[in-house]
Design a protein around this motif. Structure first.
Motif, PDB file in Angstrom:
ATOM      1  N   UNK A   1       4.331  -0.783 -13.434  1.00 56.29           N
ATOM      2  CA  UNK A   1       3.065  -0.080 -13.734  1.00 56.29           C
ATOM      3  C   UNK A   1       1.949  -0.417 -12.762  1.00 56.29           C
ATOM      4  N   UNK A   2       1.932  -1.654 -12.274  1.00 63.04           N
ATOM      5  CA  UNK A   2       0.851  -2.056 -11.376  1.00 63.04           C
ATOM      6  C   UNK A   2       1.079  -1.498  -9.967  1.00 63.04           C
ATOM      7  N   UNK A   3       2.349  -1.321  -9.594  1.00 61.50           N
ATOM      8  CA  UNK A   3       2.643  -0.625  -8.337  1.00 61.50           C
ATOM      9  C   UNK A   3       2.209   0.835  -8.460  1.00 61.50           C
ATOM     10  N   UNK A   4       2.436   1.421  -9.642  1.00 63.03           N
ATOM     11  CA  UNK A   4       1.919   2.773  -9.917  1.00 63.03           C
ATOM     12  C   UNK A   4       0.423   2.831  -9.664  1.00 63.03           C
ATOM     13  N   UNK A   5      -0.274   1.835 -10.197  1.00 60.65           N
ATOM     14  CA  UNK A   5      -1.733   1.813 -10.079  1.00 60.65           C
ATOM     15  C   UNK A   5      -2.165   1.701  -8.617  1.00 60.65           C
TER      16      UNK A   5
ATOM     17  N   UNK B   1      -8.782   2.143 -13.104  1.00 59.90           N
ATOM     18  CA  UNK B   1      -7.420   1.690 -12.786  1.00 59.90           C
ATOM     19  C   UNK B   1      -7.454   0.293 -12.181  1.00 59.90           C
ATOM     20  N   UNK B   2      -8.401   0.071 -11.250  1.00 54.66           N
ATOM     21  CA  UNK B   2      -8.500  -1.251 -10.616  1.00 54.66           C
ATOM     22  C   UNK B   2      -8.843  -2.318 -11.649  1.00 54.66           C
ATOM     23  N   UNK B   3      -9.840  -2.031 -12.502  1.00 56.44           N
ATOM     24  CA  UNK B   3     -10.260  -3.014 -13.509  1.00 56.44           C
ATOM     25  C   UNK B   3      -9.136  -3.309 -14.495  1.00 56.44           C
TER      26      UNK B   3
ATOM     27  N   UNK C   1      -0.496   2.713  -5.964  1.00 58.68           N
ATOM     28  CA  UNK C   1      -0.250   4.013  -5.339  1.00 58.68           C
ATOM     29  C   UNK C   1      -1.285   5.044  -5.737  1.00 58.68           C
ATOM     30  N   UNK C   2      -1.654   5.041  -7.005  1.00 55.45           N
ATOM     31  CA  UNK C   2      -2.639   6.005  -7.485  1.00 55.45           C
ATOM     32  C   UNK C   2      -4.014   5.728  -6.894  1.00 55.45           C
ATOM     33  N   UNK C   3      -4.368   4.459  -6.756  1.00 53.56           N
ATOM     34  CA  UNK C   3      -5.658   4.099  -6.152  1.00 53.56           C
ATOM     35  C   UNK C   3      -5.701   4.563  -4.693  1.00 53.56           C
TER      36      UNK C   3
ATOM     37  N   UNK D   1      -6.431  17.699   8.488  1.00 51.67           N
ATOM     38  CA  UNK D   1      -6.365  16.786   7.342  1.00 51.67           C
ATOM     39  C   UNK D   1      -5.845  15.426   7.798  1.00 51.67           C
ATOM     40  N   UNK D   2      -6.775  14.488   7.971  1.00 50.18           N
ATOM     41  CA  UNK D   2      -6.389  13.124   8.329  1.00 50.18           C
ATOM     42  C   UNK D   2      -6.033  12.281   7.111  1.00 50.18           C
ATOM     43  N   UNK D   3      -6.248  12.861   5.941  1.00 54.31           N
ATOM     44  CA  UNK D   3      -5.947  12.099   4.723  1.00 54.31           C
ATOM     45  C   UNK D   3      -4.489  12.244   4.287  1.00 54.31           C
ATOM     46  N   UNK D   4      -3.740  13.150   4.904  1.00 50.57           N
ATOM     47  CA  UNK D   4      -2.354  13.379   4.475  1.00 50.57           C
ATOM     48  C   UNK D   4      -1.495  12.111   4.534  1.00 50.57           C
ATOM     49  N   UNK D   5      -1.572  11.306   5.622  1.00 49.32           N
ATOM     50  CA  UNK D   5      -0.774  10.059   5.619  1.00 49.32           C
ATOM     51  C   UNK D   5      -1.162   9.130   4.469  1.00 49.32           C
ATOM     52  N   UNK D   6      -2.468   9.066   4.164  1.00 54.24           N
ATOM     53  CA  UNK D   6      -2.913   8.206   3.057  1.00 54.24           C
ATOM     54  C   UNK D   6      -2.384   8.740   1.736  1.00 54.24           C
ATOM     55  N   UNK D   7      -2.470  10.063   1.542  1.00 59.26           N
ATOM     56  CA  UNK D   7      -1.965  10.666   0.315  1.00 59.26           C
ATOM     57  C   UNK D   7      -0.455  10.466   0.197  1.00 59.26           C
ATOM     58  N   UNK D   8       0.251  10.582   1.333  1.00 57.58           N
ATOM     59  CA  UNK D   8       1.707  10.411   1.312  1.00 57.58           C
ATOM     60  C   UNK D   8       2.083   8.967   0.965  1.00 57.58           C
ATOM     61  N   UNK D   9       1.373   8.014   1.567  1.00 55.13           N
ATOM     62  CA  UNK D   9       1.648   6.606   1.269  1.00 55.13           C
ATOM     63  C   UNK D   9       1.381   6.314  -0.204  1.00 55.13           C
ATOM     64  N   UNK D  10       0.237   6.813  -0.704  1.00 55.36           N
ATOM     65  CA  UNK D  10      -0.078   6.621  -2.118  1.00 55.36           C
ATOM     66  C   UNK D  10       0.967   7.238  -3.021  1.00 55.36           C
ATOM     67  N   UNK D  11       1.434   8.445  -2.679  1.00 54.77           N
ATOM     68  CA  UNK D  11       2.454   9.100  -3.486  1.00 54.77           C
ATOM     69  C   UNK D  11       3.774   8.354  -3.470  1.00 54.77           C
ATOM     70  N   UNK D  12       4.163   7.856  -2.296  1.00 51.77           N
ATOM     71  CA  UNK D  12       5.429   7.109  -2.189  1.00 51.77           C
ATOM     72  C   UNK D  12       5.360   5.815  -3.007  1.00 51.77           C
ATOM     73  N   UNK D  13       4.249   5.093  -2.878  1.00 51.69           N
ATOM     74  CA  UNK D  13       4.092   3.853  -3.639  1.00 51.69           C
ATOM     75  C   UNK D  13       4.086   4.146  -5.136  1.00 51.69           C
ATOM     76  N   UNK D  14       3.409   5.217  -5.528  1.00 52.04           N
ATOM     77  CA  UNK D  14       3.379   5.600  -6.952  1.00 52.04           C
ATOM     78  C   UNK D  14       4.783   5.875  -7.469  1.00 52.04           C
ATOM     79  N   UNK D  15       5.562   6.655  -6.710  1.00 54.20           N
ATOM     80  CA  UNK D  15       6.926   6.978  -7.145  1.00 54.20           C
ATOM     81  C   UNK D  15       7.807   5.733  -7.159  1.00 54.20           C
ATOM     82  N   UNK D  16       7.555   4.798  -6.218  1.00 48.75           N
ATOM     83  CA  UNK D  16       8.301   3.539  -6.225  1.00 48.75           C
ATOM     84  C   UNK D  16       8.045   2.786  -7.518  1.00 48.75           C
TER      85      UNK D  16
END
Length: 555
Positions: A219-223, A139-141, A225-227, A468-483
């Protein structure tokens, strides 16, 4: 690097399809195309240009859309396989029990194969995490490979373009017009496009109206968020970021909490309640309610202790009491970022067994032996030169293998013992094998026997410890992906070029990355208002010609 010099004098990097300055086609393919490819504005894409060095090949591999899609498919298939049977964290494994044996007991041969292939903990396996890492790299490449050239092109796009660029747009129109009329049309077009919320730029006899350029970033904002989301998933393997452990703790027991270093839990009592028949009828209004018991509540009354030192399980006098809580379903004990959930229970687990050492003929008892099934002693002294030694303990007796007793589990589900009994009459000792409803005398008939008296039971609480300390990271990634999804779905990048030529013509060209219906609607409004040239959709014209040719060939 082989640069390409355009007729306008601008030097373009190798791989450029359309001149960065004027938009002239630079490749034979674009020169002969009726409609140019505007996907990346004709900029040079690294993966489509260089393929010589090892770095080029690695870059091209990971930036390939086909490779990215293939990794996604493989990851989804692997994740689907992980749902065939519950993952190890969800399998009912009592403390001290072997996970492999639990899979065999619950799912038979298929469970054994499933466990041996490493599918029982698939999401934490090194190869699944490798797939996640490869997907993130892909995705990054791909984002850098295509996103950076697109961003530079849109940021530095010129207002004035060559006529060949205009003619090769999907929407194109032209007409002869006087200089004063052309200027009037440009002024009216500028006014109308501003009313339609377009950003308008003007140069000598040239107009560029642009709207929603940010839509190309969807699409790149999707990427991104997914990353971020995948980064959060991979962080779960790092110590301290994600904890999902199980703890089976008996009533009256104090145990260290897995995943919570320095914390201990004491189980005061486990309570299991069911609805009475009258309550079942009122609450559920079902005919089955009169027959089947329905759980009303099950909870563990626990005390949480914290120790500065390692401490010893069961010794709480040197520990600090930090919480007292009744853990129920959906009502966990929460402390210091941890949550302890009531997930399972086991009623009436064997705690102790009581035996009498008796003379088989007279029935006279020489004393009682109380055996703690969790930690049985090796020897029990009854006084008067009588004692009992425990030569073998089999918590879950499953039969004999070549004359040797076997145990399937360390849990006391079906206890069996090999006793050696010493009395004044039998100072050399007598050996007896005792199991529930079974007594064997492997070394000959004995004068004394261990006679079963009764049992003691206790309940066991099955708890799950989560952090689970990763929940905020997962939430941020999900929000950015949906944006990114919203931006890419509901907006489209639209552009209109108007250009007056030296030979008295007015050229019109338009492009959008999607939603051509809305683009054409805006064009109709501005064309009528500003008396612009009638335009045609060249792609639709080509498709109609192809259909007509196919029809003629069929006839």
């Amino acid at each position: 690097m082989k640069n390409i010099t355009c007729e306008c004098g601008h030097v373009n990097p190798e791989g450029t399809h359309l001149c960065e300055k004027c938009g002239r086609p630079l490749t034979e393919e674009e020169k002969h195309a009726k409609v140019v490819d505007m996907k990346y504005e004709g900029r040079a894409i690294r993966s489509k240009t260089y393929n010589k060095t090892l770095i080029d090949k690695i870059w091209n591999f990971f930036s390939s859309v086909k490779v990215g899609v293939s990794i996604i498919v493989i990851t989804l298939v692997a994740a689907a396989i992980g749902t065939f049977l519950p993952q190890v964290m969800y399998v009912n494994i009592m403390q001290g029990e072997d996970a492999k044996q639990a899979y065999i007991d619950n799912y038979g041969t298929f469970g054994k194969i499933y466990y041996n292939l490493g599918l029982s903990d698939i999401y934490s396996s090194w190869w699944f995490q490798t797939l996640i890492g490869m997907l993130a790299i892909s995705i990054i490449a791909a984002s850098i490979d295509r996103g950076v050239p697109l961003y530079k092109s849109l940021k530095n796009q010129r207002v004035k373009r060559h006529e060949s660029f205009m003619k090769r747009q999907r929407i194109f129109g032209e007409k002869e017009i006087a200089a004063d009329k052309a200027e009037e049309s440009l002024n009216l077009a500028e006014k109308k496009m501003k009313e339609l919320k377009y950003k308008v730029r003007r140069e000598d006899g040239v107009l560029l109206a642009e709207k929603n350029r940010f839509a190309r970033s969807g699409p790149y904002i999707n990427h991104v968020g997914l990353i971020i989301f995948l980064f959060g998933v991979m962080l779960r393997l790092m110590p301290g970021f994600y904890i999902d452990e199980s703890l089976w703790i008996r009533e009256g027991e104090t145990a260290s909490i897995p995943g919570m270093d320095g914390y201990y839990l004491h189980n005061n009592k486990f309570t299991f309640e069911t609805y009475k028949k009258e309550e079942q009828k009122q609450e559920f209004n079902q005919s089955k309610a009169a027959v089947n018991s329905i759980a009303k509540n099950y909870q563990s009354d626990v005390v949480l202790y914290q120790s500065k030192d390692e401490g010893i399980a069961g010794e709480t006098q040197d520990m600090k009491k930090v919480a007292h809580h009744a853990i129920q379903v959906n009502k966990p004990l929460k402390y210091d970022g941890y949550a302890l959930y009531q997930m399972d229970f086991k009623l009436n687990e064997l705690k102790a067994m009581n035996f009498n050492l008796v003379n088989k003929k007279t029935g006279k008892s020489l004393g009682e032996v109380d055996i703690d099934l969790t930690e049985p002693k090796k020897e029990y002294d009854l006084g008067n030169d009588s004692k009992v030694e425990v030569k073998g303990y089999y918590p879950t007796f499953s039969g004999f293998d070549d004359g040797e007793p076997q145990s399937d589990s360390p849990l006391p589900n079906n206890p069996a013992f090999i006793f050696k009994m010493y009395t004044p009459e039998t100072p050399k000792g007598e050996t007896s094998f005792v199991a529930i409803k079974q007594t064997l005398e492997p070394l000959g008939t004995t004068k004394y026997q261990m006679k079963f008296q009764n049992i003691e039971t206790r309940n066991v609480s099955g708890l799950t410890i989560r952090k689970d300390r990763t929940l905020p990271i997962l939430a941020i990634g999900g929000i950015i992906f949906m944006l990114g999804v919203v931006i890419g779905s509901y907006w489209s990048h639209r552009r209109l070029w108007l250009q007056r030529t030296n030979d008295g013509r007015l050229l019109l060209a338009a492009h959008t990355n999607k939603n051509w219906f809305s683009m054409k609607k805006d064009l109709d409004a501005v064309t009528t208002y500003a008396h612009l040239p009638l335009w045609v959709d060249q792609q639709e014209e080509d498709e109609k010609e192809m259909e007509e040719k196919e029809g003629d060939n069929t006839l």
